[in-house]
Design a protein around this motif. Structure first.
Motif: not given
Length: 631
Positions: A420-443
């Motif tokens: 989850a942190l890898g996806l967030l730090s890579s910027g791959a979810l920059a265009e998908r804030p809803d998905r980024a929020e899910q990753m934060l909840d998962l972390a």
């Protein structure tokens, strides 16, 4: 002259008539010659005037050779001559006296003679002397004196205790050793009453002692007397009644001081009891062997581990009894047995990974140490201490499973967290804030899971070390249950489960946070093992004025009866697959038990396989403000 009576003594012959006469009659002279008594007379000049045949036969000197001559002192032993010279002197003719003198016989032997000196009734004689042979009597007296002296020396020098007492119980005599052993001199004891030296509790055999003396004339037993310093002396005695004609009967006793022996035996018995207590208190098995490999002793724990009684193992050959086969069932030759080899070695042997065989034919894994027993440099046997390592091996297996489970429990959230942190730090979810929020909840969820796991491990260690303290306060049971249910509501919803809370108005005196911790583990387990669309019931009720009961019931697969007692042990689950399939370290229920026990409560489970399980715990109720226990 009146007629003399045959058998009369020489003096009686001469004194038959009291009037002085000038000479002996022929009949009197004949009678004096025939008597066996020695007879001689001295005239007023001290010369021999009469010398009878008994004198001539004893000395070998005929009467004709000495008549009219001074008394020949050579007939007396040399040491007796001075006394003979004085005794036979004419100057003492008027005095009567007796003396014992040694005389030399014709055969060269010595004879002991008792001489009597008397004044003579005859005008021609100054003194009349008669002698009687007392050699035999003298020898008898000397022998008796020697025997008496010897007996006295034996008694006085004896290391036994010898005494005599009368028939009233008063001491007549006691040897010095016996008196000194009691702290007295013989003079201090003679005449004392024997009961004066006995305590009341030791006087019970006094009457039976006299009864035995009256019936048998002897008795033996133990005598308990007090020494002068107040200490107790135990004497083994054997006494005998002595009855001598013409004398008062008395009792002679011989005794041996057994005090030190009895004290030593008591110390030995105390040591034996201590050894037996030590052997019985040790949880490990301990047995001893003689040089033939036979069991000479075994403690009860060791016998029970092997399914025997100590009496059944006593005297049995150890190898054939419990060590006859290897773990795979193959025969174990005696020549290769480490225990028997100890009997011929100088040092101890430690063995791991071996098995002993029980009475029922089952084997148990053991570790043991065999040490030789030596005395004066010679091996006299061996002692073996062994442990049943079945539980240790099970614990090692559970630890291995725990490490594997914890590794899995740590790896899974860490992997998810890293991803989850890898996806967030890579910027791959920059265009998908809803998905980024899910990753934060998962972390965050996986971080909480890790904290939860680490806290479980740390709390369990604190409970075991006695370093976990409670902060108790009064709290409503319903409030406590609803808060616990609320914390697990999201997990229950995801699993398709629902909660039902049924609580009586009971107030508890507990550390709310720690009980929440225990209830969370119980509810989490119920969620893990309950099928979807079922209900988990949580209820609280008063048991009595001091305790309340809390129950958590599910409708899961249930717990086998043989596991109900062990599921609260650390690292225990239904099996290792439970932790892999449903998560968990095997510490949850053990932690629950520790927390409930800290509150003075109990926890247990009831279950029917296929229908579900109920977990019960008792907790203290709140009391008045004056009676509330300290945290």
């Amino acid at each position: 002259m009146s007629e003399s009576t045959p058998g009369m003594r020489p003096r009686e012959v001469l004194m038959q008539s009291g009037a002085p006469r000038p000479e002996l009659t022929g009949e009197e002279a004949l009678l004096l010659d025939r008597t066996h008594v020695l007879f001689l007379a001295l005239d007023r000049k001290g010369c021999v005037s009469r010398w009878n045949r008994a004198m001539a036969e004893l000395t070998g000197i005929p009467a004709a050779a000495v008549l009219g001559q001074p008394l020949p002192l050579s007939v007396f032993a040399e040491e007796s001559r001075p006394m003979a010279r004085s005794f036979f002197s004419a100057s003492t003719q008027q005095s009567e006296a007796t003396i014992e003198l040694e005389m030399c016989g014709l055969d060269g032997g010595r004879r002991r003679m008792a001489w009597s000196r008397n004044g003579s009734p005859l005008d021609a004689l100054a003194v009349v002397l008669t002698g009687t042979d007392i050699t035999a009597r003298h020898e008898t007296e000397m022998r008796l004196r020697a025997e008496e002296a010897q007996a006295r020396l034996l008694v006085e020098g004896s290391l036994g205790m010898i005494c005599t007492h009368d028939l009233n119980g008063y001491l007549l005599s006691i040897n010095p050793f016996a008196a000194a052993n009691l702290g007295y001199t013989p003079e201090e004891l003679v005449g004392r009453y024997m009961l004066d030296f006995m305590d009341v509790e030791h006087q019970h055999g006094w009457q039976s002692y006299w009864d035995a003396m009256a019936a048998r004339g002897e008795e033996e037993g133990l005598l308990y007397v007090n020494r002068k310093d107040g200490s107790l002396c135990v004497i083994a005695f054997r006494n005998k009644l002595v009855q001598i004609p013409g004398a008062e009967p008395f009792v002679i006793g011989h005794g041996i001081d057994l005090t030190e022996k009895i004290e030593a035996e008591e110390k030995l018995r105390a040591l034996m009891r201590q050894r037996e207590s030590i052997l019985e208190s040790v949880g490990d098995g301990i047995y001893g062997l003689d040089m033939e490999g036979r069991i000479v002793f075994v403690n009860r724990a060791g016998a029970q581990l092997l399914g025997f009684t100590p009496e059944e193992m006593q005297g049995q050959p150890i190898h054939r009894l419990i060590h006859h086969s290897r773990a795979d069932g193959m025969p174990y030759p005696e020549s290769q047995c480490p225990v028997l080899a100890t009997l011929h070695r100088a040092g101890p042997v430690r063995v791991r990974g071996d098995v002993f065989w029980k009475k029922d034919g089952m084997s148990i894994p053991v570790e043991y140490v065999a040490c030789p027993l030596t005395h004066d440099g010679r091996t006299t046997g061996a002692v073996v201490a062994f442990q049943d390592v079945t539980e240790r091996r099970q614990l090692d297996r559970m630890k291995d499973e725990f490490i594997s489970t914890v590794s899995h429990e740590l790896r899974t959230p860490l992997t998810s967290l890293r991803a989850a942190l890898g996806l967030l730090s890579s910027g791959a979810l920059a265009e998908r804030p809803d998905r980024a929020e899910q990753m934060l909840d998962l972390a965050i969820s996986n971080c909480n899971r890790l904290v939860f796991l680490v806290n479980d491990i740390l709390d369990f260690e604190r409970i075991g070390a006695g370093r976990l303290h409670l902060d108790c306060a009064e709290i409503s049971a319903e409030e406590l249950l609803r808060e616990a249910v609320q914390r697990q509501a999201a997990s229950a919803s995801r699993a398709g489960l629902r909660f039902r809370v049924d609580a009586e108005p009971v107030r508890l005196w507990v550390d709310g946070g720690r009980i929440q911790q225990a209830l969370s583990r119980l509810l989490a387990n119920a969620i893990k093992f309950s099928p979807p669309n079922t209900e988990i019931a949580v209820r609280a009720q008063a048991v009595n004025e001091k305790e309340a009961l809390i129950e958590v019931r599910d409708h899961g697969r249930g717990i086998p009866p043989e596991m109900l007692d062990s599921i609260f042990d650390r690292f225990r689950q239904g099996d290792a697959s439970d932790s892999r399939a449903s998560g968990g370290t095997g510490l949850g229920l053990a932690l629950c038990r520790g927390l409930v026990n800290l509150h003075g409560g109990r926890i247990w489970a009831e279950s029917t396989v296929g229908l579900g399980s109920s977990f019960f715990l008792t907790l203290p109720r709140a009391v008045s403000a004056f009676d509330k226990p300290m945290s």
